[in-house]
Scaffold this active site. Structure first.
Site, PDB file in Angstrom:
ATOM      1  N   LYS A 221      -4.898  -1.994  -8.572  1.00 39.99           N
ATOM      2  CA  LYS A 221      -5.344  -0.597  -8.711  1.00 39.99           C
ATOM      3  C   LYS A 221      -6.480  -0.227  -8.983  1.00 39.99           C
ATOM      4  O   LYS A 221      -7.536  -0.964  -8.714  1.00 39.99           O
ATOM      5  CB  LYS A 221      -4.583  -0.413 -10.267  1.00 39.99           C
ATOM      6  CG  LYS A 221      -3.099  -0.097  -9.979  1.00 39.99           C
ATOM      7  CD  LYS A 221      -2.030   0.453 -11.272  1.00 39.99           C
ATOM      8  CE  LYS A 221      -0.703   0.467 -10.757  1.00 39.99           C
ATOM      9  NZ  LYS A 221       0.214   0.721 -12.046  1.00 39.99           N
ATOM     10  N   ARG A 255       3.545  -6.975 -13.343  1.00 37.82           N
ATOM     11  CA  ARG A 255       4.030  -6.619 -11.947  1.00 37.82           C
ATOM     12  C   ARG A 255       2.801  -6.611 -10.834  1.00 37.82           C
ATOM     13  O   ARG A 255       2.021  -5.887 -11.211  1.00 37.82           O
ATOM     14  CB  ARG A 255       4.458  -5.013 -11.948  1.00 37.82           C
ATOM     15  CG  ARG A 255       5.031  -4.274 -10.666  1.00 37.82           C
ATOM     16  CD  ARG A 255       5.361  -3.077 -10.948  1.00 37.82           C
ATOM     17  NE  ARG A 255       6.012  -2.411  -9.660  1.00 37.82           N
ATOM     18  CZ  ARG A 255       5.242  -1.959  -9.076  1.00 37.82           C
ATOM     19  NH1 ARG A 255       3.788  -1.796  -8.993  1.00 37.82           N
ATOM     20  NH2 ARG A 255       5.701  -1.229  -7.725  1.00 37.82           N
TER      21      ARG A 255
HETATM   22  C1  8Y7 Z   1       3.750   0.680 -11.816  1.00 39.99           C
HETATM   23  C2  8Y7 Z   1       5.123   0.925 -11.293  1.00 39.99           C
HETATM   24  C3  8Y7 Z   1       3.906   1.527  -9.564  1.00 39.99           C
HETATM   25  C4  8Y7 Z   1       3.321   0.363 -12.970  1.00 39.99           C
HETATM   26  C5  8Y7 Z   1       5.698   0.196 -13.672  1.00 39.99           C
HETATM   27  C6  8Y7 Z   1       1.037   0.404  -7.572  1.00 39.99           C
HETATM   28  C7  8Y7 Z   1       6.180   1.566  -9.288  1.00 39.99           C
HETATM   29  C8  8Y7 Z   1       1.630   1.850  -7.905  1.00 39.99           C
HETATM   30  N1  8Y7 Z   1       2.736   1.319 -10.509  1.00 39.99           N
HETATM   31  N2  8Y7 Z   1       6.102   0.660 -12.060  1.00 39.99           N
HETATM   32  N3  8Y7 Z   1       5.056   1.227  -9.928  1.00 39.99           N
HETATM   33  N4  8Y7 Z   1       4.565  -0.124 -13.848  1.00 39.99           N
HETATM   34  N5  8Y7 Z   1       6.871  -0.132 -14.125  1.00 39.99           N
HETATM   35  O1  8Y7 Z   1      -0.048   0.431  -7.508  1.00 39.99           O
HETATM   36  O2  8Y7 Z   1       2.160   0.007 -13.369  1.00 39.99           O
HETATM   37  O3  8Y7 Z   1       1.801  -0.410  -7.661  1.00 39.99           O
HETATM   38  S1  8Y7 Z   1       3.208   2.142  -7.913  1.00 39.99           S
END
Ligand code: 8Y7
Length: 276
Positions: A221, A255
């Protein structure tokens, strides 16, 4: 606080690795309409070999700064991929969507978890989760993806994020959703400055009071760009460091894009905690 998917149980003592599987749009040129499906399946296989516990399939409509794709386009991107993954692999499948219709189709194709950056605020979403009995991740975000990074402001970011999650948790409880099916997520980077993100990570352990396991997404990020000055493709070391800090502060699910590196981090963390 235990989170169960199928026969597996995860917790802050035994964290899960959720891998990001972005499904890119079909190429209309020579490759034909199965090109993206093939690429997604090959990528998924690599992520599974590296030790993925949960595969999060997304049609790329929720990134900061992004614009929404149409609902049919989102369905066309993710549903064939989920269907193929379910037939080929035994990994737990998650659908990254905020749309009730996409949730419904994804669950019918074997998705066990709904990863909703909008915390089930779409019409019918809470009811769908209650009726189908799937698990859900409720994430905090402030504002909408195309504008949320313009000037996010909080009196106290941790207090506000927790208040929001408590409120969404209450909506799921009213609908009869089992608390053991819920993950909560502070939503790093979603309407937050670097300082907000750093405070949330520092105070992550205090999210325990909400009574549900915590999922965090920090991988690659922009906060890493801000700290290290590195481009998105050079954030592996930073992402691994943040994953370690997250599990150290009580995250039950991380994640990530880089599963092998994250599993190394978790192995080291466990070894120091438990001894050999
Ligand atoms: C997150 C996410 C994204 C997160 C959850 C990226 C879809 C942006 N970030 N879902 N999604 N938490 N639960 O950089 O922080 O992956 S998208």
């Amino acid at each position: 606080m235990i989170f169960e998917l199928r026969d597996k149980a995860y917790s802050c003592g035994r964290p899960a690795v959720m891998a990001v599987l972005n499904v890119t749009p079909d190429s209309f040129s020579d490759g034909g309409r199965y090109q993206h499906l093939d690429a997604a399946l090959r990528h998924a296989e690599q992520l599974i070999i590296q030790g993925t516990d949960i595969l999060d399939v997304g049609g790329e409509s929720t990134r900061p700064g992004s614009r929404q794709v149409g609902i049919q386009e989102e369905l066309d991107r993710v549903i064939p991929v989920l269907e193929a993954l379910y037939l080929r692999f035994s990994v737990s499948l998650s659908i990254d969507t905020s749309r009730t219709e996409v949730m419904r189709e994804a669950v019918s194709q074997g998705a066990e978890l709904i990863n909703d950056v909008n915390a089930l605020q779409a019409a019918g979403a809470v009811e769908l989760v209650a009726k189908t009995g799937v698990a859900v991740c409720l994430m905090h975000k402030k504002g909408q993806p195309d504008t949320m990074q313009l000037a996010p402001a909080y009196r106290n970011v941790t207090v506000e994020v927790k208040d929001f999650l408590r409120c969404r948790l209450e909506a799921t409880r009213t609908a009869g959703i089992d608390k053991r099916k819920i993950l909560l997520d502070p939503g790093f980077g979603f309407g937050k400055t670097l300082d907000h993100n750093l405070q949330l990570l520092r105070e992550l352990a205090s999210f325990d009071e909400l009574g549900c396991p915590i999922l965090v997404g920090l991988s690659r990020k922009s906060m890493l760009g801000a700290i290290t000055g590195r481009a998105v493709e050079d954030r592996l070391v930073g992402s691994a460091a943040l994953a370690l800090l997250a599990v150290q502060n009580g995250a039950a699910v991380v994640r990530v894009h880089d599963v092998a590196a994250t599993q190394d981090v978790l192995a080291i963390w466990r070894a120091v905690r438990d001894g050999e």
